[in-house]
Design a protein around this motif. Structure first.
Motif, PDB file in Angstrom:
ATOM      1  N   VAL A 219       6.835  10.965  -9.358  1.00  0.00           N
ATOM      2  CA  VAL A 219       6.518   9.532  -9.442  1.00  0.00           C
ATOM      3  C   VAL A 219       5.892   9.234 -10.813  1.00  0.00           C
ATOM      4  O   VAL A 219       6.284   8.281 -11.492  1.00  0.00           O
ATOM      5  CB  VAL A 219       5.552   9.108  -8.313  1.00  0.00           C
ATOM      6  CG1 VAL A 219       5.049   7.690  -8.540  1.00  0.00           C
ATOM      7  CG2 VAL A 219       6.251   9.195  -6.959  1.00  0.00           C
TER       8      VAL A 219
ATOM      9  N   LYS B   7     -10.154  12.815  -9.510  1.00  0.00           N
ATOM     10  CA  LYS B   7      -8.959  13.557  -9.086  1.00  0.00           C
ATOM     11  C   LYS B   7      -7.733  13.038  -9.847  1.00  0.00           C
ATOM     12  O   LYS B   7      -6.902  13.823 -10.324  1.00  0.00           O
ATOM     13  CB  LYS B   7      -8.767  13.381  -7.581  1.00  0.00           C
ATOM     14  CG  LYS B   7      -7.879  14.418  -6.969  1.00  0.00           C
ATOM     15  CD  LYS B   7      -7.928  14.349  -5.466  1.00  0.00           C
ATOM     16  CE  LYS B   7      -7.043  15.437  -4.879  1.00  0.00           C
ATOM     17  NZ  LYS B   7      -7.044  15.408  -3.429  1.00  0.00           N
TER      18      LYS B   7
ATOM     19  N   ILE C 251      -3.666  -0.246  -4.453  1.00  0.00           N
ATOM     20  CA  ILE C 251      -2.245  -0.133  -4.051  1.00  0.00           C
ATOM     21  C   ILE C 251      -1.899   1.308  -3.676  1.00  0.00           C
ATOM     22  O   ILE C 251      -1.261   1.556  -2.654  1.00  0.00           O
ATOM     23  CB  ILE C 251      -1.331  -0.624  -5.193  1.00  0.00           C
ATOM     24  CG1 ILE C 251      -1.533  -2.116  -5.426  1.00  0.00           C
ATOM     25  CG2 ILE C 251       0.133  -0.355  -4.886  1.00  0.00           C
ATOM     26  CD1 ILE C 251      -0.955  -2.628  -6.726  1.00  0.00           C
TER      27      ILE C 251
ATOM     28  N   ASP D 166       4.525  18.095  -6.203  1.00  0.00           N
ATOM     29  CA  ASP D 166       5.759  17.920  -6.979  1.00  0.00           C
ATOM     30  C   ASP D 166       6.266  16.483  -6.921  1.00  0.00           C
ATOM     31  O   ASP D 166       6.822  15.967  -7.889  1.00  0.00           O
ATOM     32  CB  ASP D 166       6.846  18.920  -6.521  1.00  0.00           C
ATOM     33  CG  ASP D 166       7.182  18.783  -5.061  1.00  0.00           C
ATOM     34  OD1 ASP D 166       6.324  18.303  -4.293  1.00  0.00           O
ATOM     35  OD2 ASP D 166       8.309  19.139  -4.665  1.00  0.00           O
ATOM     36  N   LEU D 167       6.045  15.817  -5.774  1.00  0.00           N
ATOM     37  CA  LEU D 167       6.492  14.423  -5.668  1.00  0.00           C
ATOM     38  C   LEU D 167       5.578  13.489  -6.457  1.00  0.00           C
ATOM     39  O   LEU D 167       6.045  12.524  -7.069  1.00  0.00           O
ATOM     40  CB  LEU D 167       6.543  13.998  -4.207  1.00  0.00           C
ATOM     41  CG  LEU D 167       7.721  14.553  -3.413  1.00  0.00           C
ATOM     42  CD1 LEU D 167       7.720  14.007  -1.996  1.00  0.00           C
ATOM     43  CD2 LEU D 167       9.042  14.217  -4.079  1.00  0.00           C
TER      44      LEU D 167
ATOM     45  N   MET E 147      -3.971   3.507  -2.808  1.00  0.00           N
ATOM     46  CA  MET E 147      -4.982   3.988  -1.850  1.00  0.00           C
ATOM     47  C   MET E 147      -5.737   5.212  -2.375  1.00  0.00           C
ATOM     48  O   MET E 147      -5.829   6.238  -1.706  1.00  0.00           O
ATOM     49  CB  MET E 147      -4.309   4.293  -0.505  1.00  0.00           C
ATOM     50  CG  MET E 147      -3.574   3.089   0.072  1.00  0.00           C
ATOM     51  SD  MET E 147      -2.427   3.461   1.396  1.00  0.00           S
ATOM     52  CE  MET E 147      -3.519   3.739   2.748  1.00  0.00           C
TER      53      MET E 147
ATOM     54  N   ARG F 126       0.846  -1.195   0.000  1.00  0.00           N
ATOM     55  CA  ARG F 126       0.000   0.000   0.000  1.00  0.00           C
ATOM     56  C   ARG F 126       0.882   1.245   0.000  1.00  0.00           C
ATOM     57  O   ARG F 126       1.920   1.262   0.651  1.00  0.00           O
ATOM     58  CB  ARG F 126      -0.892   0.037   1.248  1.00  0.00           C
ATOM     59  CG  ARG F 126      -1.918  -1.061   1.332  1.00  0.00           C
ATOM     60  CD  ARG F 126      -3.054  -0.819   0.333  1.00  0.00           C
ATOM     61  NE  ARG F 126      -4.037  -1.874   0.432  1.00  0.00           N
ATOM     62  CZ  ARG F 126      -3.916  -3.053  -0.147  1.00  0.00           C
ATOM     63  NH1 ARG F 126      -2.851  -3.333  -0.871  1.00  0.00           N
ATOM     64  NH2 ARG F 126      -4.847  -3.971  -0.016  1.00  0.00           N
ATOM     65  N   PHE F 127       0.418   2.260  -0.693  1.00  0.00           N
ATOM     66  CA  PHE F 127       1.162   3.525  -0.696  1.00  0.00           C
ATOM     67  C   PHE F 127       0.152   4.656  -0.875  1.00  0.00           C
ATOM     68  O   PHE F 127      -0.550   4.698  -1.884  1.00  0.00           O
ATOM     69  CB  PHE F 127       2.178   3.544  -1.846  1.00  0.00           C
ATOM     70  CG  PHE F 127       3.088   4.735  -1.811  1.00  0.00           C
ATOM     71  CD1 PHE F 127       4.276   4.693  -1.104  1.00  0.00           C
ATOM     72  CD2 PHE F 127       2.736   5.915  -2.462  1.00  0.00           C
ATOM     73  CE1 PHE F 127       5.106   5.799  -1.067  1.00  0.00           C
ATOM     74  CE2 PHE F 127       3.560   7.033  -2.412  1.00  0.00           C
ATOM     75  CZ  PHE F 127       4.752   6.973  -1.717  1.00  0.00           C
ATOM     76  N   PRO F 128       0.087   5.566   0.093  1.00  0.00           N
ATOM     77  CA  PRO F 128      -0.923   6.645  -0.021  1.00  0.00           C
ATOM     78  C   PRO F 128      -0.478   7.713  -1.015  1.00  0.00           C
ATOM     79  O   PRO F 128      -0.035   8.795  -0.632  1.00  0.00           O
ATOM     80  CB  PRO F 128      -0.999   7.182   1.409  1.00  0.00           C
ATOM     81  CG  PRO F 128       0.342   6.891   1.998  1.00  0.00           C
ATOM     82  CD  PRO F 128       0.878   5.665   1.330  1.00  0.00           C
ATOM     83  N   PHE F 129      -0.618   7.402  -2.277  1.00  0.00           N
ATOM     84  CA  PHE F 129      -0.045   8.234  -3.339  1.00  0.00           C
ATOM     85  C   PHE F 129      -0.555   9.679  -3.297  1.00  0.00           C
ATOM     86  O   PHE F 129       0.209  10.628  -3.453  1.00  0.00           O
ATOM     87  CB  PHE F 129      -0.379   7.600  -4.698  1.00  0.00           C
ATOM     88  CG  PHE F 129       0.135   8.365  -5.871  1.00  0.00           C
ATOM     89  CD1 PHE F 129       1.486   8.380  -6.161  1.00  0.00           C
ATOM     90  CD2 PHE F 129      -0.713   9.098  -6.674  1.00  0.00           C
ATOM     91  CE1 PHE F 129       1.971   9.099  -7.233  1.00  0.00           C
ATOM     92  CE2 PHE F 129      -0.239   9.813  -7.752  1.00  0.00           C
ATOM     93  CZ  PHE F 129       1.111   9.820  -8.027  1.00  0.00           C
ATOM     94  N   LEU F 130      -1.863   9.833  -3.066  1.00  0.00           N
ATOM     95  CA  LEU F 130      -2.422  11.192  -3.133  1.00  0.00           C
ATOM     96  C   LEU F 130      -2.035  12.042  -1.927  1.00  0.00           C
ATOM     97  O   LEU F 130      -2.281  13.255  -1.937  1.00  0.00           O
ATOM     98  CB  LEU F 130      -3.943  11.131  -3.283  1.00  0.00           C
ATOM     99  CG  LEU F 130      -4.445  10.563  -4.614  1.00  0.00           C
ATOM    100  CD1 LEU F 130      -5.957  10.569  -4.679  1.00  0.00           C
ATOM    101  CD2 LEU F 130      -3.891  11.334  -5.805  1.00  0.00           C
ATOM    102  N   ARG F 131      -1.421  11.418  -0.916  1.00  0.00           N
ATOM    103  CA  ARG F 131      -0.945  12.224   0.215  1.00  0.00           C
ATOM    104  C   ARG F 131       0.428  12.834  -0.066  1.00  0.00           C
ATOM    105  O   ARG F 131       0.923  13.656   0.708  1.00  0.00           O
ATOM    106  CB  ARG F 131      -0.886  11.370   1.484  1.00  0.00           C
ATOM    107  CG  ARG F 131      -2.277  11.219   2.150  1.00  0.00           C
ATOM    108  CD  ARG F 131      -2.229  10.301   3.354  1.00  0.00           C
ATOM    109  NE  ARG F 131      -1.175  10.660   4.292  1.00  0.00           N
ATOM    110  CZ  ARG F 131      -0.593   9.802   5.125  1.00  0.00           C
ATOM    111  NH1 ARG F 131      -0.960   8.537   5.121  1.00  0.00           N
ATOM    112  NH2 ARG F 131       0.343  10.200   5.950  1.00  0.00           N
ATOM    113  N   LEU F 132       1.023  12.447  -1.154  1.00  0.00           N
ATOM    114  CA  LEU F 132       2.304  13.060  -1.529  1.00  0.00           C
ATOM    115  C   LEU F 132       2.081  14.509  -1.957  1.00  0.00           C
ATOM    116  O   LEU F 132       1.036  14.824  -2.534  1.00  0.00           O
ATOM    117  CB  LEU F 132       2.931  12.318  -2.712  1.00  0.00           C
ATOM    118  CG  LEU F 132       3.590  10.965  -2.472  1.00  0.00           C
ATOM    119  CD1 LEU F 132       4.048  10.389  -3.803  1.00  0.00           C
ATOM    120  CD2 LEU F 132       4.776  11.080  -1.526  1.00  0.00           C
ATOM    121  N   PRO F 133       3.044  15.387  -1.708  1.00  0.00           N
ATOM    122  CA  PRO F 133       2.910  16.749  -2.251  1.00  0.00           C
ATOM    123  C   PRO F 133       2.892  16.703  -3.785  1.00  0.00           C
ATOM    124  O   PRO F 133       3.385  15.748  -4.396  1.00  0.00           O
ATOM    125  CB  PRO F 133       4.158  17.468  -1.747  1.00  0.00           C
ATOM    126  CG  PRO F 133       4.942  16.509  -0.960  1.00  0.00           C
ATOM    127  CD  PRO F 133       4.269  15.194  -0.940  1.00  0.00           C
TER     128      PRO F 133
END
Lengths: 515, 188
Positions: free
Chosen positions: A19, A37, B152, A14-15, B154, A5-12
């Motif tokens: 990715v 979104k 994956i 630019d990050l 989320m 699992r990776f909370p992708f949308l919690r990244l800023p």
């Protein structure tokens, strides 16, 4: 399913972008379907597409996105029992997604979207204006109306309309084909009609008047040479022509009418037939008063001129059972002059006993894909015996070569030959040229470097050291091209002993390289 | 973590270890700096290893610390978990003075820490490690369908996004009403 699992949308932001920049196109498309979104994030990426091709076909409608040499294909399967698509609102049973030849495609669900919505989703991500092409196959039991077509598809630059072969046209199919044409013709630059039957599917007026860059008719029926006369396209190709409908005699008539001023917009016409008979080219050339010029070993170009002084070349070839005729408008001619070099760009002053005459016969570029020229510098005095830049030619800009021969003269250059320069994929090229010392002539000559990074610029310096009785000095100072839209050079040949007194090719410049 | 010439960690600033003696030509002794994360565990890292971090490298250049000053003032990174900082320090040590390979096999394997690691590496401005981490995140979804990617990475569904948005609006409304009431109470 994986437990990662990776909370992708919690990244800023630019990050996230970083990715996605390392994510492959196929997964970026998949991500765009996960939420509104995510779709918006992918839209902001402005993926650098080079082309989209949408094929509307009864069993396997497909969309292929190209990113240079990379691609992603979406193939909509309607159902397992080979169901045909009846309209764009059909829901696919599954979507086969692939990005490599020979791979087992990934299977995606329909994502709750009809084929129309899939096309809209993908094209809106890709901002595909002007780089989208579509193939429409005309068949029964399919419904497309003009508003739906315009609403679903983006602006399309090229369309192919493919009719069924050897079957009678029916009213429904004719109407369908008309809808395809009417929906897109205003924006289309390239149109290809396959197995079209003129007078049944379309009349020539339906598309002939359109200002197309390219019109290709593959295996047309009922096409007459009179139809060609009202076509407004810049380039016309008739592939698999019917010899009974368009013969060499008909082409002869067409060329004669072109010489009288018809089809002024026409830049190129290619026709090929499949036939077991050996055609008599004299029939095609009869009465044209064509000048014969050999352009390659075994291939002859016949040059004709129209009433406005426009020059065109006609070539013919036979490959197996295929007979091929090509008509190509050539660029204007710049005539040669008397004692010195008379007209070459900005003018070249005459030298004493030097170059007798110079004629730049042709420089030509068809949508920047190829160009050629002949330049002849006649022999004179005690200087350079003779020089001939025979040919520079580039087919689809992938390669080019030339021969230049400077024959030995009296006290002049001993011998020089730049035999071949060739570039595969045109991404860069360089060469060194050395001309060995001749008798009393030029001591040494070296083109030090010609280099082109992604073709955006190139320059070179050439220095020919002073010799005995030959050319005193020669320097081709600079050839430079910014985005290849123009180029110029200065060449100075200093005075020498008994050689060329002085010669200066001040400037040669080409706007959009069309001449 | 045991003390090495490249790095060490302890509860208090550790004694700087002796610089390795070189049998060959005499070398300038390597300088060391100290960093700690949220857990206050201090890591001793060589200046060479810290060069990977543009942030720390900038701090070192600007502050001009001597060895003693550096030891007395470890760089505090309170926003980075101790174990994440340990991973970063280890990576910097492993790649000290080496060109970074295109595929890095020394990346931390714990995927559950990847999010914190990405944020830490981004904060510390370690460009190469950030590129590797981003590639790892991208590789998590390689060949996956939209449904799998949603799980994956989320990604909330549109319905969940809408519900969260409504909830946020409601909360903002309540907070605004509370502030108004408090302001009115103050005025009385």
């Amino acid at each position: 399913m994986t437990d990662q699992r990776f909370p992708f949308l919690r990244l800023p932001d630019d990050l996230r972008l970083k990715v996605l920049q390392t994510t492959e196109h196929l997964e970026i498309f998949a991500f765009s379907f996960t939420s509104k979104k995510a779709y918006s994030i992918v839209q902001d990426l402005r993926l650098p597409i080079s082309h989209i091709l949408i094929t509307i076909e009864k069993r396997q409608p497909q969309l292929i996105v190209r990113f240079g040499y990379l691609w992603v294909s979406f193939l909509w399967r309607l159902s397992r029992n080979n169901k045909r698509m009846t309209n764009l609102n059909d829901l696919p049973a599954r979507v086969e997604v692939s990005n490599r030849n020979g791979m087992i495609p990934f299977i995606w669900s329909d994502q709750g979207k009809s084929i129309a919505e899939w096309i809209q989703h993908l094209c809106s991500i890709l901002q595909s204006e002007k780089c989208c092409g579509a193939d429409f196959h005309v068949y029964r039991n399919i419904e497309f109306d003009i508003p739906t077509l315009r609403n679903v598809f983006p602006k399309i630059g090229s369309i192919d309309i493919v009719f069924r072969q050897e079957q009678e046209a029916n009213e429904h199919e004719n109407l369908l084909a008309q809808n395809f044409l009417k929906a897109f013709l205003p924006d289309v630059q390239k149109l290809r009609l396959e197995h079209v039957r003129l007078g049944e599917h379309f009349s020539i007026g339906d598309f002939g008047m359109a200002n197309l860059k390219e019109l290709k008719l593959s295996y047309p029926r009922n096409l007459r040479v009179d139809d060609l006369l009202i076509m407004n396209a810049e380039n016309i190709t008739i592939a698999g022509a019917n010899l009974a409908e368009i013969s060499l005699r008909d082409l002869n008539r067409f060329f004669k009418l072109w010489m009288k001023g018809s089809n002024p917009k026409l830049k190129g016409l290619k026709v090929w037939w499949e036939t077991n008979t050996i055609p008599d080219l004299n029939v095609m050339l009869k009465g044209l008063k064509a000048d014969e010029a050999e352009i390659e070993e075994g291939s002859v170009m016949f040059k004709i001129r129209n009433s406005n002084g426009v020059l065109a070349g006609i070539r013919s070839q036979r490959l197996g059972t295929v007979v091929y005729v090509e008509f190509q408008k050539l660029a204007r001619r710049i005539g040669g002059g008397g004692g010195g070099i008379e007209a070459l760009g900005g003018g070249i002053g005459g030298g004493g006993g030097g170059i007798g005459a110079s004629e730049r016969m042709e420089v030509e570029s068809k949508d920047r894909r190829w160009w050629r020229w002949n330049r002849r510098i006649g022999a004179d005095g005690g200087g350079i015996g003779g020089s001939e830049l025979v040919e520079v030619e580039s087919k689809d800009r992938r390669w080019w070569r030339w021969n230049r021969r400077i024959r030995a003269g009296g006290g002049g250059i001993g011998g020089s030959e730049l035999v071949e320069v060739e570039s595969e994929d045109q991404s860069w090229w360089r060469w060194n040229r050395r001309i060995g010392a001749g008798g009393g002539g030029i001591e040494g000559s070296e083109v030090v470097e010609v280099e082109s990074e992604d073709q955006s610029w190139w320059r070179w310096d050439r220095r020919i050291g002073g010799g005995g009785g030959g050319i005193g000095g020669s320097e081709l100072m600079e050839v430079e091209s910014e985005d290849r839209s123009w180029w110029r050079w200065n060449r100075r040949i200093g005075g020498g002993g008994g050689g060329i007194g002085g010669s200066e090719l001040v400037e040669v410049e080409s706007e959009d390289r069309s001449w | 973590m045991s003390s090495t010439e490249q790095g060490t960690s302890s509860a208090a600033p550790a004694e700087p270890t002796t610089a390795p003696e070189s049998a060959a030509a005499p070398e300038v002794p390597e300088s060391f700096y100290y960093v700690h994360g949220k857990d206050k565990v201090v890591h001793k890292v060589s200046a060479g290893a810290l060069q990977h971090s543009a942030l720390i490298h900038g701090m070192i250049s600007n502050l001009g610390y001597t060895e003693e000053q550096a030891k007395a003032n470890p760089f505090p990174f309170e926003n980075i978990d101790g174990d994440i900082l340990q991973m970063v320090v280890d990576w910097c040590n492993q790649h000290k003075g080496k060109p970074t390979p295109p595929e890095d096999t020394n990346l931390p394997k714990q995927k559950e820490k990847l999010f914190d690691l990405v944020l830490a590496v981004n904060y510390l401005e370690i460009k190469e490690l950030l590129t590797y981490c981003c590639k790892q995140v991208a590789m998590m979804v390689k060949g996956k369908s939209p449904e799998e990617i949603r799980e994956i990475w989320m990604i909330p569904t549109d319905a969940e996004d809408e519900a969260a948005e409504k909830e946020a609006k409601k909360r903002a409304g309540k907070e605004a009403a509370g502030e108004t009431a408090a302001a009115a109470g103050d005025a009385k």
